[in-house]
Design a protein around this motif. Structure first.
Motif, PDB file in Angstrom:
ATOM      1  N   ALA A 134       0.829  -1.219   0.000  1.00  0.00           N
ATOM      2  CA  ALA A 134       0.000   0.000   0.000  1.00  0.00           C
ATOM      3  C   ALA A 134       0.855   1.256   0.000  1.00  0.00           C
ATOM      4  O   ALA A 134       0.451   2.283  -0.555  1.00  0.00           O
ATOM      5  N   PHE A 135       2.040   1.203   0.607  1.00  0.00           N
ATOM      6  CA  PHE A 135       2.914   2.385   0.651  1.00  0.00           C
ATOM      7  C   PHE A 135       3.958   2.361  -0.461  1.00  0.00           C
ATOM      8  O   PHE A 135       4.945   3.098  -0.412  1.00  0.00           O
ATOM      9  N   GLY A 136       3.730   1.535  -1.485  1.00  0.00           N
ATOM     10  CA  GLY A 136       4.518   1.641  -2.715  1.00  0.00           C
ATOM     11  C   GLY A 136       5.818   0.862  -2.752  1.00  0.00           C
ATOM     12  O   GLY A 136       6.647   1.089  -3.633  1.00  0.00           O
ATOM     13  N   ALA A 137       5.997  -0.087  -1.833  1.00  0.00           N
ATOM     14  CA  ALA A 137       7.213  -0.915  -1.876  1.00  0.00           C
ATOM     15  C   ALA A 137       6.955  -2.171  -2.701  1.00  0.00           C
ATOM     16  O   ALA A 137       5.814  -2.591  -2.879  1.00  0.00           O
ATOM     17  N   HIS A 138       8.041  -2.773  -3.213  1.00  0.00           N
ATOM     18  CA  HIS A 138       7.959  -4.097  -3.822  1.00  0.00           C
ATOM     19  C   HIS A 138       8.095  -5.106  -2.683  1.00  0.00           C
ATOM     20  O   HIS A 138       8.917  -4.906  -1.776  1.00  0.00           O
ATOM     21  N   VAL A 139       7.335  -6.202  -2.760  1.00  0.00           N
ATOM     22  CA  VAL A 139       7.364  -7.154  -1.653  1.00  0.00           C
ATOM     23  C   VAL A 139       7.716  -8.558  -2.154  1.00  0.00           C
ATOM     24  O   VAL A 139       7.098  -9.072  -3.075  1.00  0.00           O
ATOM     25  N   ILE A 140       8.727  -9.123  -1.509  1.00  0.00           N
ATOM     26  CA  ILE A 140       9.078 -10.526  -1.716  1.00  0.00           C
ATOM     27  C   ILE A 140       8.836 -11.219  -0.388  1.00  0.00           C
ATOM     28  O   ILE A 140       9.108 -10.645   0.679  1.00  0.00           O
ATOM     29  N   THR A 141       8.292 -12.439  -0.434  1.00  0.00           N
ATOM     30  CA  THR A 141       7.997 -13.106   0.829  1.00  0.00           C
ATOM     31  C   THR A 141       8.350 -14.583   0.762  1.00  0.00           C
ATOM     32  O   THR A 141       8.471 -15.139  -0.329  1.00  0.00           O
ATOM     33  N   THR A 142       8.518 -15.192   1.939  1.00  0.00           N
ATOM     34  CA  THR A 142       8.741 -16.637   2.009  1.00  0.00           C
ATOM     35  C   THR A 142       7.590 -17.275   2.782  1.00  0.00           C
ATOM     36  O   THR A 142       7.024 -16.667   3.695  1.00  0.00           O
ATOM     37  N   ALA A 143       7.235 -18.505   2.383  1.00  0.00           N
ATOM     38  CA  ALA A 143       6.219 -19.273   3.109  1.00  0.00           C
ATOM     39  C   ALA A 143       6.464 -20.747   2.823  1.00  0.00           C
ATOM     40  O   ALA A 143       7.153 -21.090   1.860  1.00  0.00           O
ATOM     41  N   GLY A 144       5.837 -21.602   3.669  1.00  0.00           N
ATOM     42  CA  GLY A 144       6.198 -23.017   3.655  1.00  0.00           C
ATOM     43  C   GLY A 144       5.349 -23.923   2.794  1.00  0.00           C
ATOM     44  O   GLY A 144       5.501 -25.145   2.871  1.00  0.00           O
ATOM     45  N   SER A 145       4.439 -23.396   1.972  1.00  0.00           N
ATOM     46  CA  SER A 145       3.652 -24.253   1.068  1.00  0.00           C
ATOM     47  C   SER A 145       3.182 -23.403  -0.115  1.00  0.00           C
ATOM     48  O   SER A 145       3.163 -22.163  -0.041  1.00  0.00           O
ATOM     49  N   GLN A 146       2.760 -24.103  -1.175  1.00  0.00           N
ATOM     50  CA  GLN A 146       2.251 -23.383  -2.351  1.00  0.00           C
ATOM     51  C   GLN A 146       0.976 -22.623  -2.010  1.00  0.00           C
ATOM     52  O   GLN A 146       0.782 -21.486  -2.445  1.00  0.00           O
ATOM     53  N   GLU A 147       0.115 -23.268  -1.191  1.00  0.00           N
ATOM     54  CA  GLU A 147      -1.138 -22.598  -0.807  1.00  0.00           C
ATOM     55  C   GLU A 147      -0.834 -21.272  -0.094  1.00  0.00           C
ATOM     56  O   GLU A 147      -1.455 -20.236  -0.365  1.00  0.00           O
ATOM     57  N   LYS A 148       0.145 -21.289   0.801  1.00  0.00           N
ATOM     58  CA  LYS A 148       0.497 -20.069   1.535  1.00  0.00           C
ATOM     59  C   LYS A 148       1.125 -19.044   0.591  1.00  0.00           C
ATOM     60  O   LYS A 148       0.856 -17.841   0.694  1.00  0.00           O
ATOM     61  N   CYS A 149       1.955 -19.517  -0.345  1.00  0.00           N
ATOM     62  CA  CYS A 149       2.558 -18.587  -1.323  1.00  0.00           C
ATOM     63  C   CYS A 149       1.463 -17.925  -2.164  1.00  0.00           C
ATOM     64  O   CYS A 149       1.502 -16.712  -2.405  1.00  0.00           O
ATOM     65  N   ASP A 150       0.473 -18.717  -2.591  1.00  0.00           N
ATOM     66  CA  ASP A 150      -0.621 -18.156  -3.404  1.00  0.00           C
ATOM     67  C   ASP A 150      -1.375 -17.080  -2.620  1.00  0.00           C
ATOM     68  O   ASP A 150      -1.739 -16.029  -3.159  1.00  0.00           O
ATOM     69  N   ALA A 151      -1.612 -17.355  -1.329  1.00  0.00           N
ATOM     70  CA  ALA A 151      -2.314 -16.364  -0.497  1.00  0.00           C
ATOM     71  C   ALA A 151      -1.505 -15.070  -0.407  1.00  0.00           C
ATOM     72  O   ALA A 151      -2.067 -13.962  -0.473  1.00  0.00           O
ATOM     73  N   CYS A 152      -0.190 -15.186  -0.293  1.00  0.00           N
ATOM     74  CA  CYS A 152       0.672 -13.995  -0.194  1.00  0.00           C
ATOM     75  C   CYS A 152       0.628 -13.186  -1.494  1.00  0.00           C
ATOM     76  O   CYS A 152       0.602 -11.946  -1.470  1.00  0.00           O
ATOM     77  N   LEU A 153       0.604 -13.872  -2.629  1.00  0.00           N
ATOM     78  CA  LEU A 153       0.549 -13.171  -3.921  1.00  0.00           C
ATOM     79  C   LEU A 153      -0.772 -12.412  -4.037  1.00  0.00           C
ATOM     80  O   LEU A 153      -0.802 -11.268  -4.502  1.00  0.00           O
ATOM     81  N   LYS A 154      -1.868 -13.038  -3.580  1.00  0.00           N
ATOM     82  CA  LYS A 154      -3.180 -12.364  -3.630  1.00  0.00           C
ATOM     83  C   LYS A 154      -3.196 -11.103  -2.782  1.00  0.00           C
ATOM     84  O   LYS A 154      -3.921 -10.148  -3.051  1.00  0.00           O
ATOM     85  N   LEU A 155      -2.394 -11.099  -1.716  1.00  0.00           N
ATOM     86  CA  LEU A 155      -2.370  -9.928  -0.819  1.00  0.00           C
ATOM     87  C   LEU A 155      -1.507  -8.794  -1.359  1.00  0.00           C
ATOM     88  O   LEU A 155      -1.443  -7.730  -0.754  1.00  0.00           O
ATOM     89  N   GLY A 156      -0.792  -9.051  -2.453  1.00  0.00           N
ATOM     90  CA  GLY A 156       0.007  -7.968  -3.041  1.00  0.00           C
ATOM     91  C   GLY A 156       1.493  -8.241  -3.119  1.00  0.00           C
ATOM     92  O   GLY A 156       2.244  -7.385  -3.615  1.00  0.00           O
ATOM     93  N   ALA A 157       1.948  -9.420  -2.647  1.00  0.00           N
ATOM     94  CA  ALA A 157       3.380  -9.731  -2.793  1.00  0.00           C
ATOM     95  C   ALA A 157       3.698  -9.864  -4.284  1.00  0.00           C
ATOM     96  O   ALA A 157       2.902 -10.407  -5.052  1.00  0.00           O
ATOM     97  N   ASP A 158       4.866  -9.355  -4.680  1.00  0.00           N
ATOM     98  CA  ASP A 158       5.277  -9.462  -6.087  1.00  0.00           C
ATOM     99  C   ASP A 158       5.884 -10.832  -6.368  1.00  0.00           C
ATOM    100  O   ASP A 158       5.836 -11.321  -7.491  1.00  0.00           O
ATOM    101  N   ARG A 159       6.459 -11.436  -5.332  1.00  0.00           N
ATOM    102  CA  ARG A 159       7.107 -12.737  -5.500  1.00  0.00           C
ATOM    103  C   ARG A 159       6.952 -13.479  -4.180  1.00  0.00           C
ATOM    104  O   ARG A 159       7.186 -12.901  -3.110  1.00  0.00           O
TER     105      ARG A 159
END
Ligand SMILES: NC(=O)c1ccc[n+]([C@@H]2O[C@H](COP(=O)([O-])OP(=O)(O)OC[C@H]3O[C@@H](n4cnc5c(N)ncnc54)[C@H](OP(=O)(O)O)[C@@H]3O)[C@@H](O)[C@H]2O)c1
Length: 337
Positions: free
Chosen positions: A173-198
């Motif tokens: 929301a404040f204009g940063a690019h976001v990369i995140t780590t998570a322990g499953s594909q389902e969790k990664c998909d949820a992070c992408l939906k929230l705005g993570a770029d990777r």
């Protein structure tokens, strides 16, 4: 106490930690309703958020700070039930949410007025109870301590956690690019939906290589880390020149060996903090910043807590089981009724 006393019962139901141990040590108890002192308000709790530090407290490895309730619960929402002396902003009946120094798993909790915020516009109590602990923590550690700026890259470990889902949304929301780590594909998909770029599944991919790849070799400007252990040296590798690494937990170990030549070569800053023992003045300053800069985003749902599951107060042990199973995405909340 200034007002509201007459409608308040003497006793309440609360969830106590009967002894250090597994989720089943969380047991309903009858306790005295707290009495707010000067500068404090009493909240009739409608919902209370669950946080990983509550699990640590239940296990006996994260004792409450001096003067705090022995009951678990770091955040709550509800109505103002009574006012201590020296309160000007709040009135009995106001709908509020608050960071609590403990005691959130109960029908009533007393809090310092500086830790209280109005319910974000349009929010239910269960949604509002999912906000304070994560938003106070992320605001301070990512934006104040980490000094994340628009256009920079944030690496968030544990992206599907309550903290992680908050950091992804606020940084985006404040204009940063976001990369995140998570322990499953389902969790990664949820992070992408929230705005993570990777989103990097850390069980299948090396996050250091993936961050370098995603940033054209530059690395992340800010890293929010709740893992510690061998992530310390890997974070130094994944960080950009002048990068800031902010430690908020050490789930893989508080003791680590690292390569300080990487810190010196990149001029890194490695810092960290714990919210709970900070002063009421410090928490009030964060509350003011959040109300000015983040409450409008919550009110329009540009950012919002990710709701995982809601359990009744008396089944707090099930909520802790859910958190310890590790399948949750976002926030687990208690409905206090
Ligand atoms: N310093 C402070 O002021 C402060 C305040 C609040 C919370 N915290 C800390 O912030 C963390 C998140 O809190 P929360 O309430 O949001 O808890 P949570 O929802 O239970 O999240 C814990 C997360 O940690 C991740 N994780 C655990 N072990 C890991 C490992 N070895 N490698 C990578 N990821 C790992 C899990 O991700 P996967 O399931 O994907 O593995 C999970 O998403 C907790 O450690 C908590 O103690 C600190």
């Amino acid at each position: 106490m200034a007002s509201g006393q007459d409608k308040i019962p003497a006793k309440m139901t609360a969830i106590a930690i009967s002894e250090p141990g597994g989720p089943r040590v969380l047991k309903p108890e009858t306790r005295d309703v707290p009495v707010p002192g000067p500068g404090e308000i009493l909240i009739r709790v409608r919902a209370a958020g669950i946080n990983r530090p509550d699990v640590q407290q239940r296990k006996g490895v994260y004792p409450p700070p001096p003067g705090a309730s022995d009951l678990p619960g770091l955040e709550a929402s509800g109505e103002v039930a009574a006012l201590g002396d020296e309160i000007s902003r709040w009135r009995v009946g106001d709908r509020v949410c608050a960071l609590t120094p403990g005691g959130g798993y109960a029908e009533y909790v007393k809090v310092h007025a500086g830790s209280v915020l109005p319910l974000p516009a349009g929010f239910t109590h269960t949604e509002a109870a999912a906000v304070p602990e994560n938003y106070f923590t992320v605001w301070h550690n990512v934006f104040e301590r980490g000094a994340l700026k628009s256009g920079e890259t944030l690496l968030v470990h544990g992206g599907s956690s309550g903290i992680g889902t908050t950091a992804i949304q606020l940084a985006s929301a404040f204009g940063a690019h976001v990369i995140t780590t998570a322990g499953s594909q389902e969790k990664c998909d949820a992070c992408l939906k929230l705005g993570a770029d990777r989103a990097i599944n850390y069980r299948e991919e090396d996050f250091v290589a993936a961050v370098k790849d995603a940033t054209g070799g530059k690395g992340a400007n800010v890293i929010l880390d709740m893992v510690g252990g061998d992530y310390v040296v890997r974070n130094y590798e994944a960080a950009a020149v002048e990068g800031r690494i902010v430690q908020i937990a050490t789930q893989s170990g508080a003791v680590a060996s690292t390569d300080f030549s990487k810190m010196m070569a990149k001029r890194l800053t490695h810092t960290g903090s714990m919210l709970r023992p900070r002063t009421v003045e410090f928490k009030a300053a964060i509350a003011a910043a959040l109300e000015a800069q983040v409450w409008p985003l919550l009110g329009t749902r540009k950012v919002a807590p990710v709701m995982d599951m809601i359990f009744p107060l008396r089944e707090a042990w099930r909520a802790h089981e859910r958190m310890e199973d590790g399948d949750h995405i976002g926030k687990i909340v208690l409905d206090v009724g």
